[in-house]
Write a protein that holds these residues in place. Sequence first.
Motif, short mmCIF file in Angstrom:
data_model
loop_
_atom_site.label_atom_id
_atom_site.label_comp_id
_atom_site.label_asym_id
_atom_site.label_seq_id
_atom_site.Cartn_x
_atom_site.Cartn_y
_atom_site.Cartn_z
N PHE A 162 0.83 -1.20 0.00
CA PHE A 162 0.00 0.00 0.00
C PHE A 162 0.87 1.26 0.00
CE2 PHE A 162 -2.41 3.43 1.87
CZ PHE A 162 -3.67 3.30 1.31
N VAL A 163 1.80 1.33 0.94
CA VAL A 163 2.65 2.52 1.07
C VAL A 163 3.56 2.66 -0.15
CG1 VAL A 163 4.45 3.64 2.43
CG2 VAL A 163 2.57 2.46 3.58
N LYS A 164 4.11 1.55 -0.61
CA LYS A 164 5.01 1.58 -1.76
C LYS A 164 4.27 2.05 -3.01
CE LYS A 164 8.55 -1.31 -3.93
NZ LYS A 164 9.13 -2.68 -3.98
N THR A 165 3.04 1.59 -3.19
CA THR A 165 2.24 2.01 -4.34
C THR A 165 1.90 3.49 -4.24
OG1 THR A 165 1.25 -0.20 -4.41
CG2 THR A 165 0.17 1.52 -5.69
N LEU A 166 1.63 3.95 -3.04
CA LEU A 166 1.32 5.37 -2.84
C LEU A 166 2.51 6.24 -3.24
CD1 LEU A 166 -1.15 6.91 -1.76
CD2 LEU A 166 -0.03 6.98 0.47
N LYS A 167 3.71 5.83 -2.83
CA LYS A 167 4.92 6.58 -3.19
C LYS A 167 5.14 6.57 -4.70
CE LYS A 167 7.41 5.78 1.15
NZ LYS A 167 8.60 5.12 1.78
N LYS A 168 4.97 5.39 -5.32
CA LYS A 168 5.18 5.27 -6.76
C LYS A 168 4.17 6.10 -7.55
CE LYS A 168 7.59 0.85 -7.14
NZ LYS A 168 7.58 -0.49 -7.76
N SER A 169 2.96 6.24 -7.02
CA SER A 169 1.94 7.03 -7.70
C SER A 169 2.40 8.48 -7.86
CB SER A 169 0.62 6.99 -6.92
OG SER A 169 0.12 5.68 -6.85
N PHE A 170 3.01 9.01 -6.81
CA PHE A 170 3.50 10.39 -6.88
C PHE A 170 4.77 10.48 -7.74
CE2 PHE A 170 0.65 10.82 -3.31
CZ PHE A 170 0.14 12.11 -3.47
N ILE A 171 5.59 9.44 -7.71
CA ILE A 171 6.78 9.42 -8.56
C ILE A 171 6.38 9.44 -10.04
CG2 ILE A 171 8.74 8.03 -9.31
CD1 ILE A 171 9.02 7.07 -6.41
N VAL A 172 5.41 8.60 -10.40
CA VAL A 172 4.93 8.56 -11.78
C VAL A 172 4.32 9.90 -12.17
CG1 VAL A 172 3.22 7.53 -13.33
CG2 VAL A 172 4.57 6.07 -11.82
N TYR A 173 3.57 10.50 -11.26
CA TYR A 173 2.97 11.81 -11.57
C TYR A 173 4.03 12.87 -11.83
CZ TYR A 173 1.37 16.50 -10.73
OH TYR A 173 1.19 17.86 -10.84
N PHE A 174 4.98 13.03 -10.90
CA PHE A 174 5.97 14.09 -11.04
C PHE A 174 6.90 13.88 -12.24
CE2 PHE A 174 4.99 14.90 -6.48
CZ PHE A 174 4.67 16.24 -6.61
N ASP A 175 7.02 12.63 -12.67
CA ASP A 175 7.84 12.35 -13.85
C ASP A 175 7.04 12.44 -15.14
OD1 ASP A 175 10.42 11.66 -14.91
OD2 ASP A 175 9.64 9.66 -15.36
N ASN A 176 5.71 12.50 -15.02
CA ASN A 176 4.83 12.55 -16.20
C ASN A 176 3.68 13.52 -15.95
OD1 ASN A 176 5.87 9.96 -17.83
ND2 ASN A 176 5.71 9.41 -15.67
N VAL A 177 4.02 14.75 -15.62
CA VAL A 177 2.99 15.73 -15.24
C VAL A 177 2.02 15.98 -16.40
CG1 VAL A 177 2.57 18.11 -14.53
CG2 VAL A 177 4.50 16.84 -13.56
N GLY A 178 2.56 16.22 -17.59
CA GLY A 178 1.70 16.50 -18.74
C GLY A 178 0.80 15.33 -19.08
N PHE A 179 1.35 14.13 -19.07
CA PHE A 179 0.56 12.94 -19.38
C PHE A 179 -0.51 12.72 -18.31
CE2 PHE A 179 -0.06 8.28 -19.26
CZ PHE A 179 -0.51 8.11 -20.56
N SER A 180 -0.16 12.95 -17.04
CA SER A 180 -1.13 12.80 -15.95
C SER A 180 -2.28 13.78 -16.10
CB SER A 180 -0.44 12.99 -14.60
OG SER A 180 0.55 12.01 -14.38
#
Length: 267
Positions: A162-180
């Motif tokens: 749960f926690v690891k997925t939560l962290k990765k969600s923000f990592i994916v967002y900040f690395d793909n702001v436009g796509f998000s």
Amino acid sequence: MFGFFLKKNFCDVWDNLFYLILINVVSVGIIAASYFAVSASVAAGTFLSYPVFVLCCGLLMSVLFAWGANARKIADFNSPKWGIFFAAFKTCFFTGFAFGVLSGALCLVVRVAFSFYLGMYLKDGSLFMVLLAAVLAWFFFIVVMALQWFVPLYFLQEDNTFVKTLKKSFIVYFDNVGFSFLMLLHNLVLLALSVLTFGLIPGLNGITLSCTNACRLRLYKYDWLEEHKDYLEDREKRTSVPWDELLAEDRDALGPRKLGSFLFPWK
């Protein structure tokens, strides 16, 4: 890449429309029951409506979360099965429920805080309250864009907690702001279509499938970067991802779907 995602997602929704409608009936039923439960608690004149709303969010998300297992199957060009849904509901109920409770509590906190700041502004005319309201709105906006990757990441990468997925969600967002942001707009369009179809097509589960399809394709970027360390360490090179090459296999698997194949699938 986004154009191919739109085509694949449309095909996946169309090919699995029967499953989506049935599972969306369950979601609509939960939403309707939640509405009456919250309304009854509000009518009682107590603060009971807040925990009732949060618990309803948890129950709804547990169903969407269980559908995430089938969403992964569909995104991988496989067929959904009810057995997969019930198995995921049993094993991931508490994870989905916790995510729903967290999301519901966040919405409540933001709503109450936002109303408080605007109320103080209308009362005192303080621009500082407007600033706080704007910061809160941006915070909520960013969190929503990040959390749309939570369910897909949990099922696409099986080692996630749960926690690891939560962290990765923000990592994916900040690395793909436009796509998000594009995905958020796309999901809002799907939500509007869902309202017009009383939540049945594509519905909340269709939006879950949409996010899963998008996340699955986007993760190709990180597999490629792992094989090209020089691009991984250079910010300018990170944007030079050869999407045509990475999506070639998926394009072949999807095939040239024409309009006639949707209207007359037996031909």
